[in-house]
Scaffold this active site. Structure first.
Site, short mmCIF file in Angstrom:
data_model
loop_
_atom_site.label_atom_id
_atom_site.label_comp_id
_atom_site.label_asym_id
_atom_site.label_seq_id
_atom_site.Cartn_x
_atom_site.Cartn_y
_atom_site.Cartn_z
NE ARG A 48 -1.12 2.48 2.91
CZ ARG A 48 -0.55 3.56 3.40
NH1 ARG A 48 -0.45 4.66 2.66
NH2 ARG A 48 -0.02 3.56 4.61
CG ASP A 49 3.17 4.30 3.04
OD1 ASP A 49 3.03 5.21 2.21
OD2 ASP A 49 3.53 4.51 4.22
CG HIS B 32 4.13 4.65 9.13
ND1 HIS B 32 3.39 3.68 8.48
CD2 HIS B 32 4.44 5.57 8.18
CE1 HIS B 32 3.26 3.99 7.21
NE2 HIS B 32 3.89 5.14 6.99
CG HIS C 86 7.73 7.57 5.11
ND1 HIS C 86 7.43 7.13 3.84
CD2 HIS C 86 6.60 7.44 5.82
CE1 HIS C 86 6.16 6.76 3.79
NE2 HIS C 86 5.63 6.93 5.00
CB CYS D 19 2.58 9.90 1.33
SG CYS D 19 0.94 10.65 1.27
#
Ligand code: HMG
Ligand code: MG
Length: 291
Positions: A13-14, A211, A213, A244
């Site tokens: 997903r991400d 989470h 990045h 994103c």
């Protein structure tokens, strides 16, 4: 403190939402199968969002239809509103009756909320409420994300108190686990510590996930800071897929294999098969960066 750490795979997903080209259903399913074979038990497989906003996720219903369902594997889907929930419910109606998981998402900052969800933070929390209620009524699990926990690409640095406030308002809706997103990878261990200490006044460490990045190259250091604060769940993306589309400068979720290796050095157990993670990473990398 437990030496067991759970990696929550968000690559399909991400990771893939940020790729330029549309990845086929078969290719996505191949990646997800490889992740399950490597031992991952929580995998975010797609999202039910507007095709105009994130065209890469438009085939999530077909991905869901093609997966192999087992009682111990949790396939999650990111949901922004009731329209997305209905799409997920319809896709799931044809699937084996296992609970499934939906993930709702809000941000700390107004700039990112507007860019990502086209609404204010307060409006996003109100949108989340009926989605959570409907999911729980269906017997599904619910997870929540709070984005921009250290910095927003539009509004700049965020304060620990602002993150804590949004996390508290999200978990007032329901006692869900909350994943704290350093959306653009600008966080430092010191700022992550301050943010976590503020959030933990409202949500215990056992219900928090990190989470990170890896844009700034500090995701592993930030994970170590979060481990010190008692967090034992981290979102990762195999092959370092990620980003994103509404957060300029956010390429690259921290790589599952890098986190697994670092955790092993630190004496933590993930239960994953390193060689099989390497094979999944090869598939993930074959999906990257081709227009
Ligand atoms: P909007 O334009 O305000 O939506 O977008 P709307 O309600 O006005 O509807 C416009 C059109 O979209 C309508 O269609 C709706 O039916 C349709 P039309 O009548 O024009 O034909 N629509 C939908 N279609 C499919 N699925 C839906 C849906 N909802 C409405 N669910 C909206 C609002 C929420 C839809 C939009 O902003 C959106 O889809 N945003 C999602 C963006 C996104 O997916 N971002 C990436 C995920 S978040 C992230 O990556 C951060 C995270 O990783 C943590 C971190 O790193 O911090 C989680
Ligand atoms: Mg993210």
């Amino acid at each position: 403190m437990s030496a067991q750490v759970r990696l929550y795979e968000v690559g399909p997903r991400d990771g893939l939402q940020n790729e330029q080209r549309i990845i086929s259903v078969e290719h996505k399913i191949g990646l997800i199968r490889a992740l399950v074979a490597a031992g991952l038990r929580d995998i975010e497989v797609g999202s039910c969002v507007s095709v105009n906003w994130v065209p890469q996720m438009a085939n999530t219903d077909q991905v869901l239809a093609g997966l192999d369902y087992k009682a111990d594997v949790n396939f999650a889907v990111l949901i922004p509103n009731m329209r997305g929930f209905e799409d997920w419910r319809i896709a799931r109606a044809a699937l084996p009756r296992i609970p499934g998981e939906i993930a709702v998402f809000v941000a700390t900052s107004e700039g990112f909320s507007k860019a990502n969800l086209n609404c204010t933070v307060a409006e996003s929390l109100e949108r989340v409420r009926p989605v959570v209620e409907a999911a729980l009524a269906e017997g599904a699990k619910v997870r929540g994300y709070v984005s921009c926990v250290t910095d927003c690409p539009y509004d700049g640095p965020t304060t620990p108190e602002a993150v804590a406030d949004v996390a508290a308002r999200l978990t007032e809706i329901s006692e869900m686990p909350v994943s704290l997103g350093d959306t653009i990878g600008k966080g430092t261990p010191e700022r992550v510590l301050a943010m976590l200490r503020a959030v933990k006044r409202h949500v215990p460490a056992e219900r928090l996930a990190g989470h990170f990045h890896d844009t700034g190259g500090r995701a592993l250091a930030n994970i170590e800071a979060a481990l010190d604060e008692g967090l034992r769940v981290f979102d990762t993306a195999v092959g370092g897929l990620g980003g994103c589309p509404y957060a300029p400068g956010a390429p690259g979720n921290v790589a599952t294999e890098a986190v697994m290796d670092r955790l092993a050095e630190l004496g933590y157990v993930t239960g994953l098969d390193r060689a099989a993670i390497g094979r999944a990473a090869t598939i993930a990398k074959s999906m990257r960066g081709r227009a």
